[in-house]
Design a protein around this motif. Structure first.
Motif, PDB file in Angstrom:
ATOM      1  N   LYS A 100       0.833  -1.208   0.000  1.00 23.13           N
ATOM      2  CA  LYS A 100       0.000   0.000   0.000  1.00 23.13           C
ATOM      3  C   LYS A 100       0.865   1.254   0.000  1.00 23.13           C
ATOM      4  O   LYS A 100       0.629   2.183  -0.779  1.00 23.13           O
ATOM      5  CB  LYS A 100      -0.924  -0.014   1.217  1.00 23.13           C
ATOM      6  N   ARG A 101       1.899   1.289   0.873  1.00 23.00           N
ATOM      7  CA  ARG A 101       2.804   2.448   0.918  1.00 23.00           C
ATOM      8  C   ARG A 101       3.531   2.657  -0.409  1.00 23.00           C
ATOM      9  O   ARG A 101       3.824   3.787  -0.791  1.00 23.00           O
ATOM     10  CB  ARG A 101       3.837   2.271   2.039  1.00 23.00           C
ATOM     11  N   ALA A 102       3.819   1.550  -1.103  1.00 25.54           N
ATOM     12  CA  ALA A 102       4.517   1.645  -2.393  1.00 25.54           C
ATOM     13  C   ALA A 102       3.569   1.984  -3.538  1.00 25.54           C
ATOM     14  O   ALA A 102       4.012   2.147  -4.679  1.00 25.54           O
ATOM     15  CB  ALA A 102       5.230   0.320  -2.684  1.00 25.54           C
ATOM     16  N   GLY A 103       2.269   2.065  -3.240  1.00 26.76           N
ATOM     17  CA  GLY A 103       1.296   2.370  -4.281  1.00 26.76           C
ATOM     18  C   GLY A 103       1.034   1.200  -5.215  1.00 26.76           C
ATOM     19  O   GLY A 103       0.622   1.400  -6.361  1.00 26.76           O
ATOM     20  N   LYS A 104       1.250  -0.001  -4.719  1.00 27.87           N
ATOM     21  CA  LYS A 104       1.063  -1.217  -5.528  1.00 27.87           C
ATOM     22  C   LYS A 104      -0.193  -1.943  -5.067  1.00 27.87           C
ATOM     23  O   LYS A 104      -0.515  -1.977  -3.880  1.00 27.87           O
ATOM     24  CB  LYS A 104       2.258  -2.167  -5.376  1.00 27.87           C
ATOM     25  N   LYS A 105      -0.885  -2.554  -6.009  1.00 30.14           N
ATOM     26  CA  LYS A 105      -2.063  -3.350  -5.688  1.00 30.14           C
ATOM     27  C   LYS A 105      -1.615  -4.785  -5.435  1.00 30.14           C
ATOM     28  O   LYS A 105      -1.022  -5.420  -6.310  1.00 30.14           O
ATOM     29  CB  LYS A 105      -3.066  -3.310  -6.839  1.00 30.14           C
TER      30      LYS A 105
END
Length: 152
Positions: A100-105
């Motif tokens: 989530k912090r990395a902006g990945k699903k």
């Protein structure tokens, strides 16, 4: 891709199409770089596995080495199986929050992270998760889970 019968990791990688081989090879590098000492890389269950050898821990429920992680190119995606995440809810939170912090699903089942390209992954988080559990701790969690089953 169906389950592989390749006898070695090198043979497994050789049988993959180039684009799939590149994805598997990159994730494999992250796992190998992060893996605590004591796990062994091999082929088992038709996938690349990192496991505790039977000579170190032979008392498994199915007579197979304890699988810590596995990597396989499958029909629709590549899958990274993280048994430690399945065993430990706190580690599962680290993985989910890191993605989530990395902006990945995160596309995940109980222990399986599914992806098509490495760009879909938070590879640093996967490395952290892989590095988090030395074999002795993994064995202790396994034994605790087996005691819980016996008590039922």
């Amino acid at each position: 891709m169906a389950s592989s019968t390749a006898p070695t990791v090198a043979a497994y990688l050789d049988e993959l199409p180039p684009e799939r081989r590149a994805v598997v090879a990159e994730v494999r590098r992250v796992v190998r770089r992060s893996l605590p000492r004591g796990y062994r890389e091999t082929m088992n269950w038709g996938m690349i596995t990192w496991e505790i050898p039977l000579r170190r821990y032979p008392d498994t429920y199915n007579g197979q080495p304890l699988c810590y992680a596995a990597l396989a190119a499958q029909n629709q995606a590549t899958s990274l199986y993280l048994t430690g995440v399945y065993q430990d809810p706190a580690l599962a939170r680290v993985l989910k929050e890191g993605f989530k912090r990395a902006g990945k699903k995160l596309n995940m089942g109980k222990s399986c992270v599914r992806f098509r390209r490495t760009e879909e992954l938070a590879l640093d988080v996967i490395g952290k998760v892989i590095a988090s559990t030395p074999p002795a701790r993994f064995i202790a969690r396994y034994e605790a889970s087996r005691r819980g089953r016996a008590a039922r």
